[in-house]
Structure formats: C-alpha cells, structure tokens
Design a protein around this motif. Structure first.
Motif, short mmCIF file in Angstrom:
data_model
loop_
_atom_site.label_atom_id
_atom_site.label_comp_id
_atom_site.label_asym_id
_atom_site.label_seq_id
_atom_site.Cartn_x
_atom_site.Cartn_y
_atom_site.Cartn_z
N ARG A 25 25.34 -51.68 17.85
CA ARG A 25 26.13 -52.18 18.98
C ARG A 25 26.45 -50.98 19.86
O ARG A 25 26.80 -49.91 19.36
CB ARG A 25 27.42 -52.84 18.50
N LEU A 26 26.34 -51.16 21.17
CA LEU A 26 26.61 -50.07 22.09
C LEU A 26 27.99 -49.48 21.85
O LEU A 26 28.17 -48.25 21.87
CB LEU A 26 26.48 -50.57 23.53
N GLN A 27 28.96 -50.33 21.59
CA GLN A 27 30.34 -49.88 21.43
C GLN A 27 30.54 -49.02 20.19
O GLN A 27 31.53 -48.29 20.08
CB GLN A 27 31.27 -51.10 21.35
N ASP A 28 29.59 -49.08 19.24
CA ASP A 28 29.72 -48.30 18.01
C ASP A 28 29.10 -46.92 18.10
O ASP A 28 29.30 -46.08 17.20
CB ASP A 28 29.08 -49.05 16.83
N LEU A 29 28.33 -46.66 19.15
CA LEU A 29 27.70 -45.36 19.29
C LEU A 29 28.74 -44.30 19.66
O LEU A 29 29.77 -44.61 20.28
CB LEU A 29 26.63 -45.41 20.39
N PRO A 30 28.52 -43.05 19.29
CA PRO A 30 29.41 -41.98 19.76
C PRO A 30 29.47 -42.00 21.28
O PRO A 30 28.48 -42.33 21.94
CB PRO A 30 28.72 -40.71 19.24
N PRO A 31 30.61 -41.67 21.88
CA PRO A 31 30.77 -41.76 23.34
C PRO A 31 29.65 -41.10 24.12
O PRO A 31 29.19 -41.63 25.14
CB PRO A 31 32.12 -41.07 23.58
N ALA A 32 29.17 -39.95 23.67
CA ALA A 32 28.13 -39.24 24.42
C ALA A 32 26.81 -40.01 24.46
O ALA A 32 25.98 -39.79 25.35
CB ALA A 32 27.88 -37.86 23.79
N ALA A 33 26.63 -40.93 23.50
CA ALA A 33 25.37 -41.68 23.42
C ALA A 33 25.47 -43.08 23.99
O ALA A 33 24.51 -43.85 23.90
CB ALA A 33 24.92 -41.75 21.96
N ARG A 34 26.59 -43.41 24.58
CA ARG A 34 26.74 -44.76 25.16
C ARG A 34 26.09 -44.89 26.53
O ARG A 34 25.99 -45.99 27.07
CB ARG A 34 28.23 -45.14 25.22
N SER A 77 26.64 -59.24 27.31
CA SER A 77 26.06 -59.20 28.65
C SER A 77 27.08 -59.59 29.71
O SER A 77 27.88 -60.51 29.51
CB SER A 77 24.86 -60.14 28.73
N GLU A 78 27.05 -58.88 30.81
CA GLU A 78 27.85 -59.24 31.97
C GLU A 78 27.02 -60.00 32.99
O GLU A 78 27.50 -60.36 34.06
CB GLU A 78 28.46 -57.98 32.61
N ARG A 79 25.75 -60.24 32.65
CA ARG A 79 24.85 -60.97 33.53
C ARG A 79 25.08 -62.46 33.34
O ARG A 79 25.05 -62.96 32.22
CB ARG A 79 23.41 -60.60 33.22
N PRO A 80 25.33 -63.22 34.42
CA PRO A 80 25.58 -64.66 34.29
C PRO A 80 24.45 -65.37 33.55
O PRO A 80 23.26 -65.08 33.76
CB PRO A 80 25.66 -65.14 35.75
N GLY A 81 24.84 -66.27 32.65
CA GLY A 81 23.87 -67.06 31.93
C GLY A 81 23.22 -66.36 30.76
O GLY A 81 22.25 -66.87 30.19
N HIS A 82 23.73 -65.20 30.38
CA HIS A 82 23.17 -64.46 29.26
C HIS A 82 24.28 -64.09 28.27
O HIS A 82 25.42 -63.89 28.66
CB HIS A 82 22.46 -63.20 29.75
N ASP A 83 23.89 -64.00 27.01
CA ASP A 83 24.86 -63.66 25.96
C ASP A 83 24.89 -62.17 25.65
O ASP A 83 25.94 -61.61 25.38
CB ASP A 83 24.51 -64.42 24.67
N ASP A 85 22.86 -58.10 26.15
CA ASP A 85 21.90 -57.19 26.74
C ASP A 85 21.20 -56.44 25.61
O ASP A 85 21.85 -55.91 24.70
CB ASP A 85 22.59 -56.17 27.66
N TYR A 86 19.88 -56.37 25.70
CA TYR A 86 19.05 -55.81 24.64
C TYR A 86 18.24 -54.65 25.19
O TYR A 86 17.47 -54.82 26.12
CB TYR A 86 18.16 -56.94 24.10
N LEU A 87 18.43 -53.48 24.60
CA LEU A 87 17.72 -52.28 25.01
C LEU A 87 16.91 -51.78 23.82
O LEU A 87 17.44 -51.60 22.72
CB LEU A 87 18.70 -51.21 25.48
N ARG A 135 20.73 -66.46 24.68
CA ARG A 135 20.03 -66.00 25.89
C ARG A 135 20.18 -64.48 25.99
O ARG A 135 21.28 -63.96 26.09
CB ARG A 135 20.57 -66.70 27.13
N ILE A 136 19.04 -63.82 25.98
CA ILE A 136 18.98 -62.35 25.87
C ILE A 136 18.45 -61.77 27.18
O ILE A 136 17.43 -62.22 27.70
CB ILE A 136 18.05 -61.95 24.71
N TRP A 137 19.15 -60.75 27.69
CA TRP A 137 18.64 -60.01 28.83
C TRP A 137 17.94 -58.77 28.31
O TRP A 137 18.55 -57.89 27.71
CB TRP A 137 19.77 -59.62 29.79
N GLN A 138 16.61 -58.72 28.48
CA GLN A 138 15.84 -57.58 28.02
C GLN A 138 15.94 -56.49 29.10
O GLN A 138 15.26 -56.54 30.13
CB GLN A 138 14.38 -57.98 27.76
N ALA A 139 16.79 -55.50 28.84
CA ALA A 139 17.16 -54.54 29.87
C ALA A 139 16.03 -53.57 30.22
O ALA A 139 15.99 -53.05 31.33
CB ALA A 139 18.40 -53.76 29.43
N ASN A 140 15.10 -53.31 29.29
CA ASN A 140 14.01 -52.39 29.59
C ASN A 140 13.14 -52.91 30.73
O ASN A 140 12.70 -52.15 31.59
CB ASN A 140 13.10 -52.18 28.37
#
Length: 400
Positions: A25-34, A77-83, A85-87, A135-140
């Motif tokens: 989860r993005l929130q679990d990464l060390p701050p420098a790696a977010r 995800s902050e993108r409407p209609g998506h649950d 964000d996937y990187l 619903r997944i937003w594929q960020a790449n």
C-alpha cells in the motif's frame, strides 16, 4: 563501526496469473518512497534483491526471472468511477533499474483481491458472498481494468477449481476486463492502435534481415513476427532460446528496431533502457506439440501458437498484457496474428504457449478506417503466498 538496523515495511507476496510479486500500500511505504524517483526505485531494488551480478536475487524476494521480479504499489483512487490506483514496477535482475513503462497483466489478477483485503475498496461495495467488482486505474498506462473477484463469507475466495496452464495448482477464477486497451500515445500513425498506420509492415533489422511484422499498441506494445521468417517453428520451449546467447541478441535487436519503428524510442540504444516494453512475439499456425509440463497440446484445441519474450528471455507461459495484444490482433483481419489463426473475423482466440493454452476475447470494430477495441477479456487466478513485513537494510533509503 555501527551499521543501521533493518527497517520493516508492511507487504504481501502474491501470485497473480503466472507471475509473482511484492505488493505494497502506498501509505505503508517510507515517506521518501511515496513519490516516484530514486528513493522509491532504490527501495524496490533492495526488496527484490537487485542488481545481482549472479542473476539469482538470493538476497531479496525476487525469483531470478522476469515473471518473479515484480513489484506493485496500490492506493485508494481519487479518479471518479475507480476504486484503486495500481502502479507496476518491473525490476531488472542484473542492473539497477526499475521499468515503469508498462503494466503486468498477470499481476492485475491479484490487484482486486489485495485492494479488498487491504481496505482500499469501500466496504459498502464489497458483498459478503458472490462477486466484488473492483474498478482499477492502471497508472502506468492510464487505462481501466475491471476485476471480478469471488467472495465467500466476507473474504476474498482464493481457492477453487479453475486451472491455468503455467500454474501448478487450481484456484478461484478471477475474470479481468481490460477496457479500451489500445495505446493512444503519439506515433507515426497519429496515435492509432497501429502506430505505423499499417496492419503489417516490412521491418528492417540490420544484421538480422527484413521480414513482415505487426506492430500493435494494445495491452502492451508488441512486435509480432512469423516464426518461420526468423527460423523457428513456433513450438519452442524455454530451453530452445534462453540458453542461446546469439538468439537472444537477435531478438533484442529486433525489439530495439521495432521500438524505434513504433515511435516508442528515438534510437535502438535507447530501447536498452526500456526493457519492459515493447515485447517481441512470434506466431505460427496450430499444430500438435508438447508443453513444458509434458502435456500434449492438440492442433484442434488451439487457433495458433505464440511464443513471447519478456525482459530478454522466452517467457515460460504468456504475459497477461501480451495476451491482450494477441486477442486484439487476432480480432482484426489481416494482422499476422489473425492470419496465423486462419484469418477472418473472430471475437476470441485460444492460443498455444510454452506451458499450454489460453483463451482471450476482444471486441474490435472499424470506423473511419481506424480500428478500435472496446475491451479484452480473460480469466486468471490469484493467491496470497505470504503477508507481514519485508525487511531492507536501514541505509537503503536516504536519511534526509
């Protein structure tokens, strides 16, 4: 001399399709790696155990193949209609490089399950039993993936009887829809699915030759060539190529010049710094062959044979994103994939790969002389292998 202690980061090791990777989860990464950048790349390289001049990734979570040297970062995800964000980060085995240029279709099968279990999907949208649509937003690549994840008793159902060639044990089926999978980036064809504007091109590769190729941006940029044109049958298994340094060099040369022709890079040299994309695959009409497990694949059970390379080696099965490219190209009359499958219009194709067979569907249509694909569909499975914390030395990340 004092050495910093290891730091531990919440993580889950998952199989998705025929790949494995470390999920965060993005929130679990060390701050420098977010945030994207050198700190994030350094962390993921150390987690996986790269760069490793021995090519084994012994001091990390990687499995020394392109299918097992992968990382995933998810966030709400902050993108409407998506649950979610996937990187996706494809980690090089022997160089200090994380490739963010494409998606992993196989690990896409595990994204929905991880998102549900990690609280990244609104609880009101998660049924106790039945199917949860994530619903997944594929960020790449800036695309939407819809995962249909089975639920039982309020938890993701991972066990089942769905069998996937290339995976030893059965599991629960996860259906994936790749919406509008064609790349819309700029190219010679004005951002079309076919960047040169052609279904088939004559691809000139210095030192290798000139041969027919279908260059397509769907799922992942892919260069399709006929197996016979480059001296292969289309029934090859990994040992036939991966121990042949000269053959791999030729394929990398094809990939590099195809990348230039597709407008993905400016020079063949630049392609070496973009290992994950494009892919190279060779196709052939159906015939009987033995899969890597010893399983007999009958010509009557498949429409064509396909072999694909990933990160410089022949893949043991088929990359999920390349399967999308195969299904898309097969649905469009006149491409090399379509012709190898017998030609004509089709909404689904079953192809033979080194580990067995796979079926993928695609909805294609032509308007104004341009081909578009609304979605590609295939089934995969996914399972949590281990969860808890992954540890890396404390000096992996900068101190400021």
């Amino acid at each position: 001399m004092a050495f910093p202690p290891q730091i531990r980061i919440p993580a889950t090791y998952m199989r998705g399709g025929t790949s494995k990777g470390v999920f965060f989860r993005l929130q679990d990464l060390p701050p420098a790696a977010r945030q994207p950048g050198p700190a994030r790349d350094a962390l993921l390289l150390r987690v996986i155990g790269s760069p490793d001049p021995y090519g084994k990734q012994i001091d990390g979570m990687g499995g020394a193949t392109s299918s097992t040297s992968k990382t995933v970062i998810l966030s709400r995800s902050e993108r409407p209609g998506h649950d979610v964000d996937y990187l996706f980060g494809q980690v090089s085995i022997d160089t200090a490089f994380v490739d963010w240029s494409g998606n992993c279709g196989n690990l896409s099968a595990a994204v929905g399950a991880f998102a549900i279990a990690s609280g990244l999907v609104d609880a009101a949208r998660v049924p106790r039993d039945g199917t949860c649509t994530v619903r997944i937003w594929q960020a790449n690549i800036g695309k939407t993936i819809v995962a249909h994840v089975p639920m039982a008793g309020g938890e993701v159902q991972e066990t089942g009887d769905f069998e996937l060639d290339g995976v030893t044990f059965p599991a629960a089926e996860v259906q994936l829809e790749f919406l509008d999978p064609a790349d819309e980036g700029e190219g010679e064809g004005g951002g079309a699915m076919f960047p040169t504007g052609n279904l088939v091109d004559d691809l000139e590769v210095p030192g290798v030759g000139t041969f027919k190729a279908t260059l397509i941006n769907a799922g992942i940029p892919t260069i399709f060539v006929n197996a016979a044109d480059i001296g292969y049958t289309g029934s090859e298994l990994q040992d036939a190529l991966n121990g042949d340094a000269e053959a791999l060099r030729r394929f990398e040369t094809i990939r590099a010049h195809g990348a230039v022709r597709m407008g993905l890079v400016a020079s063949p040299e630049e392609a070496a710094r973009r290992q994950h994309t494009p892919k190279v695959a060779f196709v052939a009409p159906p015939t009987d062959y033995l899969a890597s497990s010893g399983k007999a694949v009958a010509a009557g059970d498949i429409d064509l044979r396909v072999r694909a390379l990933s990160m410089g080696k022949l893949h043991h099965a088929m990359m999920g994103t390349a399967a999308v490219a195969i299904g898309t190209a097969a649905a469009i009359p006149g491409t090399l994939v379509n012709l190898a499958a017998g030609g004509g219009e089709r909404s689904a194709v079953r192809f033979g790969h080194p580990s067995g067979t796979l079926r993928v569907g695609a909805e294609a249509r032509q308007a104004g002389g341009q081909w578009t694909v609304t979605k590609a569909i295939m089934s995969r499975s996914a399972r949590v292998l281990m969860e808890g914390w992954v540890r890396v030395p404390g000096d992996t990340l900068p101190t400021t």
